[in-house]
Motif scaffolding. Structure first.
Motif, mmCIF file in Angstrom:
data_model
loop_
_atom_site.group_PDB
_atom_site.id
_atom_site.type_symbol
_atom_site.label_atom_id
_atom_site.label_comp_id
_atom_site.label_asym_id
_atom_site.label_seq_id
_atom_site.Cartn_x
_atom_site.Cartn_y
_atom_site.Cartn_z
ATOM 1 N N PHE A 178 48.880 56.012 50.577
ATOM 2 C CA PHE A 178 47.611 55.472 50.075
ATOM 3 C C PHE A 178 46.528 55.595 51.143
ATOM 4 C CE2 PHE A 178 49.304 52.306 46.645
ATOM 5 C CZ PHE A 178 49.623 53.370 45.824
ATOM 6 N N GLY A 179 46.843 55.222 52.369
ATOM 7 C CA GLY A 179 45.872 55.293 53.461
ATOM 8 C C GLY A 179 45.364 56.709 53.689
ATOM 9 N N ARG A 180 46.256 57.696 53.628
ATOM 10 C CA ARG A 180 45.849 59.096 53.838
ATOM 11 C C ARG A 180 44.912 59.581 52.747
ATOM 12 N NH1 ARG A 180 51.357 59.846 55.286
ATOM 13 N NH2 ARG A 180 51.796 60.861 53.290
ATOM 14 N N HIS A 181 44.977 58.975 51.579
ATOM 15 C CA HIS A 181 44.135 59.408 50.464
ATOM 16 C C HIS A 181 42.977 58.452 50.193
ATOM 17 C CE1 HIS A 181 46.603 62.825 49.397
ATOM 18 N NE2 HIS A 181 47.639 62.076 49.720
ATOM 19 N N GLY A 182 42.686 57.578 51.149
ATOM 20 C CA GLY A 182 41.523 56.701 51.032
ATOM 21 C C GLY A 182 41.712 55.527 50.100
ATOM 22 N N ILE A 183 42.958 55.170 49.811
ATOM 23 C CA ILE A 183 43.226 54.045 48.923
ATOM 24 C C ILE A 183 43.573 52.837 49.774
ATOM 25 C CG2 ILE A 183 44.732 53.185 47.084
ATOM 26 C CD1 ILE A 183 45.166 56.209 46.358
ATOM 27 N N SER A 184 42.857 51.753 49.556
ATOM 28 C CA SER A 184 43.078 50.556 50.368
ATOM 29 C C SER A 184 43.185 49.315 49.484
ATOM 30 C CB SER A 184 41.928 50.381 51.368
ATOM 31 O OG SER A 184 40.700 50.285 50.676
ATOM 32 N N LYS A 185 43.915 48.327 50.009
ATOM 33 C CA LYS A 185 44.066 47.057 49.285
ATOM 34 C C LYS A 185 42.777 46.254 49.410
ATOM 35 C CE LYS A 185 49.045 46.589 49.839
ATOM 36 N NZ LYS A 185 50.150 45.783 50.368
ATOM 37 N N ILE A 186 42.486 45.503 48.377
ATOM 38 C CA ILE A 186 41.331 44.607 48.384
ATOM 39 C C ILE A 186 41.770 43.260 48.937
ATOM 40 C CG2 ILE A 186 39.688 43.341 46.933
ATOM 41 C CD1 ILE A 186 39.768 45.708 44.984
ATOM 42 N N VAL A 187 41.042 42.778 49.920
ATOM 43 C CA VAL A 187 41.315 41.448 50.456
ATOM 44 C C VAL A 187 40.786 40.449 49.435
ATOM 45 C CG1 VAL A 187 40.827 39.847 52.329
ATOM 46 C CG2 VAL A 187 41.123 42.277 52.820
ATOM 47 N N ALA A 188 41.644 39.512 49.038
ATOM 48 C CA ALA A 188 41.223 38.591 47.988
ATOM 49 C C ALA A 188 41.308 37.134 48.432
ATOM 50 C CB ALA A 188 42.061 38.810 46.729
ATOM 51 N N VAL A 189 42.475 36.684 48.867
ATOM 52 C CA VAL A 189 42.681 35.265 49.182
ATOM 53 C C VAL A 189 41.751 34.847 50.324
ATOM 54 C CG1 VAL A 189 44.342 33.537 49.961
ATOM 55 C CG2 VAL A 189 45.061 35.318 48.368
ATOM 56 N N GLY A 190 41.028 33.740 50.077
ATOM 57 C CA GLY A 190 40.097 33.206 51.065
ATOM 58 C C GLY A 190 38.680 33.749 50.932
ATOM 59 N N GLU A 191 38.512 34.762 50.116
ATOM 60 C CA GLU A 191 37.188 35.360 49.909
ATOM 61 C C GLU A 191 36.496 34.703 48.718
ATOM 62 O OE1 GLU A 191 35.812 38.033 51.746
ATOM 63 O OE2 GLU A 191 37.513 37.618 53.074
ATOM 64 N N ALA A 192 35.181 34.796 48.691
ATOM 65 C CA ALA A 192 34.434 34.331 47.518
ATOM 66 C C ALA A 192 34.705 35.308 46.373
ATOM 67 C CB ALA A 192 32.942 34.294 47.823
ATOM 68 N N LEU A 193 34.748 34.796 45.165
ATOM 69 C CA LEU A 193 35.005 35.642 44.001
ATOM 70 C C LEU A 193 33.912 36.703 43.895
ATOM 71 C CD1 LEU A 193 36.686 36.162 41.405
ATOM 72 C CD2 LEU A 193 35.046 34.705 40.225
ATOM 73 N N ASP A 194 34.328 37.956 43.867
ATOM 74 C CA ASP A 194 33.402 39.086 43.727
ATOM 75 C C ASP A 194 33.760 39.794 42.427
ATOM 76 O OD1 ASP A 194 31.921 41.403 43.804
ATOM 77 O OD2 ASP A 194 32.638 42.063 45.767
ATOM 78 N N PRO A 195 32.944 39.655 41.395
ATOM 79 C CA PRO A 195 33.283 40.261 40.103
ATOM 80 C C PRO A 195 33.384 41.785 40.157
ATOM 81 C CG PRO A 195 31.076 39.317 40.043
ATOM 82 C CD PRO A 195 31.677 38.938 41.358
ATOM 83 N N ASN A 196 32.882 42.394 41.223
ATOM 84 C CA ASN A 196 32.990 43.839 41.376
ATOM 85 C C ASN A 196 34.357 44.257 41.927
ATOM 86 O OD1 ASN A 196 30.291 44.419 40.538
ATOM 87 N ND2 ASN A 196 29.622 43.623 42.510
ATOM 88 N N ARG A 197 35.120 43.279 42.467
ATOM 89 C CA ARG A 197 36.423 43.581 43.061
ATOM 90 C C ARG A 197 37.548 42.690 42.535
ATOM 91 N NH1 ARG A 197 36.051 45.569 48.966
ATOM 92 N NH2 ARG A 197 34.152 46.777 48.898
ATOM 93 N N HIS A 198 37.200 41.528 42.046
ATOM 94 C CA HIS A 198 38.211 40.558 41.600
ATOM 95 C C HIS A 198 38.048 40.274 40.116
ATOM 96 C CE1 HIS A 198 37.285 39.057 45.896
ATOM 97 N NE2 HIS A 198 38.340 39.850 45.970
ATOM 98 N N GLN A 199 39.174 39.998 39.475
ATOM 99 C CA GLN A 199 39.145 39.554 38.079
ATOM 100 C C GLN A 199 39.813 38.181 38.043
ATOM 101 O OE1 GLN A 199 40.653 42.336 35.214
ATOM 102 N NE2 GLN A 199 40.761 40.793 33.616
ATOM 103 N N ALA A 200 39.007 37.154 37.760
ATOM 104 C CA ALA A 200 39.529 35.786 37.726
ATOM 105 C C ALA A 200 40.410 35.616 36.494
ATOM 106 C CB ALA A 200 38.387 34.786 37.710
ATOM 107 N N MET A 201 41.644 35.171 36.724
ATOM 108 C CA MET A 201 42.597 34.976 35.641
ATOM 109 C C MET A 201 42.755 33.498 35.301
ATOM 110 S SD MET A 201 43.266 38.032 34.950
ATOM 111 C CE MET A 201 44.592 37.870 33.783
ATOM 112 N N MET A 202 42.493 32.640 36.294
ATOM 113 C CA MET A 202 42.621 31.199 36.063
ATOM 114 C C MET A 202 41.839 30.445 37.123
ATOM 115 S SD MET A 202 46.486 30.553 37.323
ATOM 116 C CE MET A 202 47.176 31.654 38.533
ATOM 117 N N GLU A 203 41.552 29.196 36.809
ATOM 118 C CA GLU A 203 40.922 28.306 37.775
ATOM 119 C C GLU A 203 41.983 27.309 38.238
ATOM 120 O OE1 GLU A 203 36.249 27.951 36.808
ATOM 121 O OE2 GLU A 203 37.570 26.750 35.532
#
Length: 186
Positions: free
Chosen positions: A123-148
């Motif tokens: 994944f790294g060699r092809h420019g694919i990276s994990k999205i940091v989620a926990v502890g971040e503010a909800l970003d609708p461009n990167r995160h999909q909220a499933m529950m509160e």
């Protein structure tokens, strides 16, 4: 007689004016033709400049599209491989610590861990990276909220749980992270 002389003078002046006009007419006609040719030349120059600019824009657009095609060509394949990465991660998470230490299963666990690292490396060699989620503010461009999740430990709108890892391919979203978001306790 005076009247006749005046008439003759007027006729002579008229004749002289006609002669002068006839002599000036080719100059005026030439000037008009030169002005018309200069206007046509200016129009032709403007048309050439416009055509050059349009050609340059088309070339730039084609180069960008080719560059994007190279950079994001693996998008469909990468989406398909994400499920493999998810399954390897789930398999590793499901192995209890007691089984990890069992000598009979140590090779299996080591193989799964090596496979997970190799998938991350590819994944790294092809420019694919994990999205940091926990502890971040909800970003609708990167995160999909499933529950509160009601909690006093985090600000409302902060991601407190990651249900499924999200991924980016270079600067584009490949898959959003499925997350649980903090809300004020009841």
């Amino acid at each position: 007689m005076e009247h006749e002389e005046k008439m003759t003078d007027v006729q002579d002046a008229d004749t002289n004016l006609r002669d002068e006009t006839a002599e000036a007419a080719p100059e005026v006609a030439n000037h008009d033709r030169v002005a018309a040719l200069e206007a046509q030349l200016a129009e032709a120059k403007a048309a050439v400049l416009y055509a050059q600019a349009e050609t340059q824009n088309v070339r730039r657009r084609a180069e960008k599209e080719a560059q994007d095609a190279r950079a994001y060509a693996a998008t469909g394949f990468a989406r398909d491989v994400l499920s493999v990465a998810d399954n390897i991660t789930r398999a590793l998470a499901a192995i209890p610590q007691a089984l990890r230490e069992d000598e009979k299963l140590k090779g299996l666990v080591t193989g799964l861990e090596a496979t997970g690292r190799e998938v991350d490396s590819v994944f790294g060699r092809h420019g694919i990276s994990k999205i940091v989620a926990v502890g971040e503010a909800l970003d609708p461009n990167r995160h999909q909220a499933m529950m509160e999740i009601p909690t006093a430990d985090a600000e409302p709108g902060t991601v407190v749980q990651e249900i499924q890892t999200g991924y980016m391919i270079r600067d584009r979203l490949l898959r959003p992270a499925l997350v649980g978001v903090a809300k004020k306790p009841d």
